[in-house]
Design a protein around this motif. Structure first.
Motif, PDB file in Angstrom:
ATOM      1  N   HIS A 148      65.590  28.831  37.541  1.00  0.00           N
ATOM      2  CA  HIS A 148      65.013  27.608  37.962  1.00  0.00           C
ATOM      3  C   HIS A 148      63.839  27.964  38.797  1.00  0.00           C
ATOM      4  O   HIS A 148      62.947  27.332  39.032  1.00  0.00           O
ATOM      5  N   CYS A 151      60.191  28.409  38.107  1.00  0.00           N
ATOM      6  CA  CYS A 151      59.462  27.196  37.967  1.00  0.00           C
ATOM      7  C   CYS A 151      59.291  26.055  39.300  1.00  0.00           C
ATOM      8  O   CYS A 151      58.109  25.596  39.320  1.00  0.00           O
ATOM      9  N   THR A 152      60.159  26.221  40.449  1.00  0.00           N
ATOM     10  CA  THR A 152      60.001  25.703  41.452  1.00  0.00           C
ATOM     11  C   THR A 152      58.847  26.322  42.182  1.00  0.00           C
ATOM     12  O   THR A 152      57.912  25.439  42.685  1.00  0.00           O
ATOM     13  N   LEU A 154      56.086  27.752  40.898  1.00  0.00           N
ATOM     14  CA  LEU A 154      54.974  27.373  40.183  1.00  0.00           C
ATOM     15  C   LEU A 154      54.688  25.919  40.434  1.00  0.00           C
ATOM     16  O   LEU A 154      53.283  25.484  40.259  1.00  0.00           O
ATOM     17  N   GLY A 155      55.459  24.939  40.579  1.00  0.00           N
ATOM     18  CA  GLY A 155      55.450  23.659  40.848  1.00  0.00           C
ATOM     19  C   GLY A 155      54.584  23.549  41.838  1.00  0.00           C
ATOM     20  O   GLY A 155      53.644  22.368  42.164  1.00  0.00           O
ATOM     21  N   ILE A 162      52.526  26.305  32.458  1.00  0.00           N
ATOM     22  CA  ILE A 162      53.628  27.053  32.123  1.00  0.00           C
ATOM     23  C   ILE A 162      53.507  27.287  30.639  1.00  0.00           C
ATOM     24  O   ILE A 162      53.509  26.360  29.862  1.00  0.00           O
ATOM     25  N   GLN A 165      59.627  29.880  28.555  1.00  0.00           N
ATOM     26  CA  GLN A 165      60.607  30.979  29.210  1.00  0.00           C
ATOM     27  C   GLN A 165      61.566  31.143  28.117  1.00  0.00           C
ATOM     28  O   GLN A 165      61.829  30.498  27.292  1.00  0.00           O
ATOM     29  N   LEU A 174      59.792  33.845  32.694  1.00  0.00           N
ATOM     30  CA  LEU A 174      58.816  32.785  32.615  1.00  0.00           C
ATOM     31  C   LEU A 174      57.434  33.221  32.244  1.00  0.00           C
ATOM     32  O   LEU A 174      57.029  34.318  33.106  1.00  0.00           O
ATOM     33  N   PHE A 176      53.173  32.200  32.044  1.00  0.00           N
ATOM     34  CA  PHE A 176      52.439  31.244  32.745  1.00  0.00           C
ATOM     35  C   PHE A 176      51.076  31.729  32.755  1.00  0.00           C
ATOM     36  O   PHE A 176      50.723  33.088  32.462  1.00  0.00           O
TER      37      PHE A 176
END
Length: 202
Positions: A148, A151-152, A154-155, A162, A165, A174, A176
């Motif tokens: 996770h 993703c956090t 890149l948020g 994205i 994954q 991941l 991107f």
């Protein structure tokens, strides 16, 4: 960067010489050679077919040809204009019919510059220029238990895309894309959040 969607042309006269500048979409050496061959055949009575080109996004290569004009007076200024407008995958050809009056080195540079600028202005007026969004692809591998975390991070970068994954054994990766100018900030953010982690770039 910008890309031309379809061909356009600009014609003007300078001291009895006629200059016809054409812009054509062309993303390879083969495409440029075919276009130049066609134009030379069409305008066989012209004195010069000077050219400049740029290829790739990001830019891979560029070049120019004075086609018999004094060195640096035709293709080079044409390429300078293309570069200044950040155009790519394009071939600019300036066809000159000599009218009997020599323009001199400075006059030639001005004429070939004006011809290329005029063709680009024509393309812009007709809405033929498309903005290219260039993105850099990266991969963040982490332990699957921390899947996770990328993703956090890149948020916080809304411009990032994205792509997916993957999970393989105990590893999660991941994939991107992000604008190149934001890559450094992302690397810093990831290094801070992952305590020394790195990003694999293509």
């Amino acid at each position: 960067m910008q890309r031309l969607s379809t061909s356009c042309a600009f014609r003007f006269r300078e001291k009895a010489s006629v200059f016809l500048t054409e812009l054509h979409p062309a993303d390879s050496q083969e495409a440029r050679a075919a276009l130049l061959g066609r134009l030379r055949k069409r305008d066989f009575d012209a004195t010069h077919h000077c050219s400049a080109w740029r290829e790739g996004a990001p830019l891979r290569a560029e070049g120019s040809d004075d086609d018999g004009e004094p060195s640096g007076t035709a293709g080079t200024p044409m390429l300078k204009v293309l570069s200044g407008e950040d155009l790519t995958d394009v071939l600019a050809v300036c066809i000159r019919w000599f009218g009997g009056t020599k323009l001199g080195t400075g006059g030639l540079v001005r004429a070939y510059t004006e011809g290329t600028q005029g063709a680009i202005a024509e393309a812009r007026a007709q809405g033929l220029l498309e903005v290219i969004r260039i993105l850099r692809t990266g991969h963040i591998p982490v332990d699957a238990t921390q899947a996770h975390l990328p993703c956090t991070v890149l948020g916080a970068f809304p411009e990032a895309e994205i792509l997916g994954q993957d999970f393989e054994g105990s590893l999660s990766t991941l994939h991107f894309r992000i604008p190149p100018e934001r890559a450094s900030a992302l690397e810093h953010a990831w290094r801070e959040r992952s305590r020394g982690g790195s990003i694999a770039w293509e």
